[in-house]
Design a protein around this motif. Structure first.
Motif, PDB file in Angstrom:
ATOM      1  N   UNK A  38       0.764  -1.105   0.000  1.00 54.00           N
ATOM      2  CA  UNK A  38      -0.093  -0.182  -0.056  1.00 54.00           C
ATOM      3  C   UNK A  38       0.755   1.319   0.112  1.00 54.00           C
ATOM      4  N   UNK A  39       1.829   1.205   0.608  1.00 57.00           N
ATOM      5  CA  UNK A  39       2.602   2.319   0.824  1.00 57.00           C
ATOM      6  C   UNK A  39       3.778   2.794  -0.183  1.00 57.00           C
ATOM      7  N   UNK A  40       4.590   1.605  -0.383  1.00 54.48           N
ATOM      8  CA  UNK A  40       5.673   1.602  -1.267  1.00 54.48           C
ATOM      9  C   UNK A  40       5.418   1.951  -2.920  1.00 54.48           C
ATOM     10  N   UNK A  41       4.385   1.360  -3.338  1.00 55.91           N
ATOM     11  CA  UNK A  41       3.857   1.649  -4.528  1.00 55.91           C
ATOM     12  C   UNK A  41       3.571   3.131  -4.922  1.00 55.91           C
ATOM     13  N   UNK A  42       3.212   3.848  -3.770  1.00 54.92           N
ATOM     14  CA  UNK A  42       2.557   5.170  -3.996  1.00 54.92           C
ATOM     15  C   UNK A  42       3.879   6.264  -3.890  1.00 54.92           C
TER      16      UNK A  42
ATOM     17  N   UNK B   3       7.357   8.169  -5.254  1.00 55.41           N
ATOM     18  CA  UNK B   3       8.048   8.307  -6.295  1.00 55.41           C
ATOM     19  C   UNK B   3       9.095   7.170  -6.836  1.00 55.41           C
ATOM     20  N   UNK B   4       9.386   7.271  -8.108  1.00 55.29           N
ATOM     21  CA  UNK B   4      10.393   5.956  -8.617  1.00 55.29           C
ATOM     22  C   UNK B   4      11.694   5.962  -7.810  1.00 55.29           C
ATOM     23  N   UNK B   5      12.164   7.220  -7.659  1.00 51.42           N
ATOM     24  CA  UNK B   5      13.416   7.233  -7.131  1.00 51.42           C
ATOM     25  C   UNK B   5      13.378   6.681  -5.564  1.00 51.42           C
ATOM     26  N   UNK B   6      12.370   7.140  -4.837  1.00 50.94           N
ATOM     27  CA  UNK B   6      11.947   6.537  -3.544  1.00 50.94           C
ATOM     28  C   UNK B   6      11.772   5.275  -3.569  1.00 50.94           C
ATOM     29  N   UNK B   7      11.165   4.656  -4.494  1.00 55.28           N
ATOM     30  CA  UNK B   7      10.916   3.112  -4.762  1.00 55.28           C
ATOM     31  C   UNK B   7      12.076   2.225  -4.862  1.00 55.28           C
ATOM     32  N   UNK B   8      13.106   3.194  -5.544  1.00 56.80           N
ATOM     33  CA  UNK B   8      14.488   2.197  -5.756  1.00 56.80           C
ATOM     34  C   UNK B   8      15.204   2.282  -4.505  1.00 56.80           C
ATOM     35  N   UNK B   9      15.032   2.990  -3.604  1.00 53.91           N
ATOM     36  CA  UNK B   9      15.548   2.996  -2.385  1.00 53.91           C
ATOM     37  C   UNK B   9      14.940   1.732  -1.602  1.00 53.91           C
ATOM     38  N   UNK B  10      14.000   1.403  -1.391  1.00 47.18           N
ATOM     39  CA  UNK B  10      13.371   0.367  -0.845  1.00 47.18           C
ATOM     40  C   UNK B  10      13.719  -0.979  -1.635  1.00 47.18           C
ATOM     41  N   UNK B  11      13.713  -0.879  -2.959  1.00 50.08           N
ATOM     42  CA  UNK B  11      14.096  -2.300  -3.689  1.00 50.08           C
ATOM     43  C   UNK B  11      15.550  -2.299  -3.538  1.00 50.08           C
ATOM     44  N   UNK B  12      16.389  -1.578  -3.090  1.00 43.81           N
ATOM     45  CA  UNK B  12      17.787  -1.505  -3.157  1.00 43.81           C
ATOM     46  C   UNK B  12      18.610  -1.415  -4.332  1.00 43.81           C
ATOM     47  N   UNK B  13      17.691  -0.569  -5.254  1.00 43.54           N
ATOM     48  CA  UNK B  13      18.345  -0.249  -6.660  1.00 43.54           C
ATOM     49  C   UNK B  13      18.610   1.117  -6.791  1.00 43.54           C
ATOM     50  N   UNK B  14      18.841   1.717  -5.767  1.00 41.77           N
ATOM     51  CA  UNK B  14      19.200   3.122  -5.834  1.00 41.77           C
ATOM     52  C   UNK B  14      20.909   3.248  -6.022  1.00 41.77           C
ATOM     53  N   UNK B  15      20.983   4.144  -6.927  1.00 45.34           N
ATOM     54  CA  UNK B  15      22.313   4.211  -7.499  1.00 45.34           C
ATOM     55  C   UNK B  15      23.275   5.156  -6.628  1.00 45.34           C
ATOM     56  N   UNK B  16      24.256   4.337  -6.253  1.00 46.58           N
ATOM     57  CA  UNK B  16      25.094   5.000  -5.178  1.00 46.58           C
ATOM     58  C   UNK B  16      26.385   5.799  -5.705  1.00 46.58           C
ATOM     59  N   UNK B  17      26.573   5.377  -6.983  1.00 46.08           N
ATOM     60  CA  UNK B  17      27.804   5.710  -7.748  1.00 46.08           C
ATOM     61  C   UNK B  17      27.879   7.310  -8.241  1.00 46.08           C
ATOM     62  N   UNK B  18      29.194   7.722  -8.031  1.00 41.96           N
ATOM     63  CA  UNK B  18      29.359   9.167  -8.350  1.00 41.96           C
ATOM     64  C   UNK B  18      29.320   9.387  -9.769  1.00 41.96           C
TER      65      UNK B  18
END
Length: 406
Positions: A169-173, A175-190
């Motif tokens: 209910x919460x994560x799908x709502x 923004x895409x960048x925030x969803x990537x954080x939860x899915x551990x797909x957030x880009x940490x590279x410089x």
């Protein structure tokens, strides 16, 4: 969310309650990677960073004795403030240390996942109204405090429901960048792989007035903004959180691409990329050079390091700003090295996420939000029509016993 079937639990039934330590907030250590959690209402509780050596020296128990090092570091728990900004709850997945104004809470009998932690943090913060500076949530009160949670048919906390609710209910709502954080797909590279160093001894002082046109902003009252309705333009205030932005409206008075400074008290600085409106005591620094978001981040960081110079009795006024100086890296000719500042920010971890979203990504997100709004409007209209058909009048549900995660 209907909470009528939920059950109250004592905190000591749900959590193993630990205690923080008597220590001063350390000066932010550039090489320290251990978060220091304090009694704050922002930044997920992090007020500084430290390292093992500093923690070993400065951290003491209430009786003044050094605690064993293994007891000074916590992880995968919820840090709850019991003093200052009371009742804020922050999930800390990685190792951290904290002041005695914070209690780390470890979940009993079940693994604490990020999803369950988000659910619990929201519930805990909904009870903040019970506490204040004159009624602190000290550790003596916390064990007997109560928290209301969804339960299984057996009457135990329904951890699966909590996890699934946040996942579905919460994560799908978000923004895409925030969803990537939860899915551990957030880009940490410089953006730039270059390892750049800061050597401030070779930097040079510059007058603010040589770099910026310093002016006030037009004060817009919230009552006026509300007549225009919610929209896309930031409303910048003197608050030192959320980039100074309180809300968004269909109205603006100031051009973007500038820095704003709070002149009410501490001189908090933020970068406003978009056109905006402002409350009272918001000063504007319009660059006399070509500034982009990377250079702006570099400058904002330096300016906010100077907040110790100001207080309620010595506010950060336009006059003080014009007479202030800022120390910057320079080129061989002695001019501000704007390229170095930009490249340095691009060399930091996570800097790839500073890149603006592609136009099609923005459109996609807006369309998703619009679609959800239309669905919610249709659901509300259908519910109201059903109430009219059933009762002849529109009945609004009593939400006094209901709770929303928002």
């Amino acid at each position: 969310m209907d909470t009528s079937s939920w059950k109250w639990f004592r905190y000591d039934e749900i959590f193993d309650i630990k205690h923080g330590f008597y220590n001063k907030k350390p000066e932010d250590n550039p090489v320290g990677d251990i978060p220091f959690i304090g009694a704050t209402d922002s930044n997920n509780g992090v007020t500084s960073h430290s390292d093992m050596e500093t923690i070993a020296i400065t951290t003491k128990t209430g009786d003044g004795n050094n605690a064993p090092m293994e007891e000074k570091i916590f992880e995968n728990c919820i840090a709850v403030t019991n003093n200052g900004s009371v009742g804020y709850a922050y999930y800390q997945a990685k190792p951290f240390t904290c002041t005695h104004d914070v209690n780390p809470l470890y979940l009993k009998g079940h693994e604490l996942t990020p999803y369950i932690a988000l659910f619990l943090c929201t519930i805990i913060e909904k009870e903040r109204f019970r506490w204040a500076y004159g009624r602190k949530w000290r550790p003596i009160r916390m064990p007997s405090s109560k928290i209301k949670l969804p339960v299984t048919p057996e009457g135990t906390p329904d951890w699966k429901y909590m996890e699934d609710f946040v996942k579905d209910q919460i994560i799908p709502q978000l923004p895409k960048k925030a969803q990537k954080v939860w899915l551990q797909k957030y880009d940490t590279s410089p953006q730039k792989q270059e390892n750049m160093k800061l050597n401030t001894e070779e930097w040079k002082w510059f007058n603010y007035s040589d770099l910026f046109a310093i002016s006030g902003s037009k004060t817009t009252k919230i009552e006026e903004l509300e007549t225009y309705g919610k929209g896309e333009y930031p409303y910048v205030t003197t608050q030192a959180v959320n980039n100074g932005v309180e809300n968004f409206y269909n109205f603006c008075t100031e051009k973007g691409g500038v820095l704003t400074v709070d002149s009410a008290v501490l001189g908090f600085c933020s970068y406003q990329e978009k056109d905006f409106s402002a409350s009272d005591h918001v000063e504007v620094l319009t660059p006399l050079f070509e500034m982009n978001r990377y250079i702006a981040i570099f400058l904002v960081t330096l300016i906010n390091k100077e907040q110790y110079r100001y207080s309620y009795g010595r506010k950060c006024s336009q006059i003080k700003l014009r007479n202030s100086k800022i120390k910057l890296p320079v080129t061989p000719s002695g001019e501000p090295d704007w390229k170095f500042m930009e490249d340095y920010i691009k060399s930091l971890p996570f800097s790839r996420n500073i890149e603006p979203s592609k136009p099609n990504e923005i459109v996609d997100e807006l369309m998703e939000v619009k679609k959800r709004v239309i669905e919610m409007q249709n659901q509300l209209a259908a519910q109201q029509q059903a109430n009219i058909n059933n009762y002849g009048i529109i009945n609004f549900n009593d939400n006094s016993k209901n709770f929303r995660l928002d």
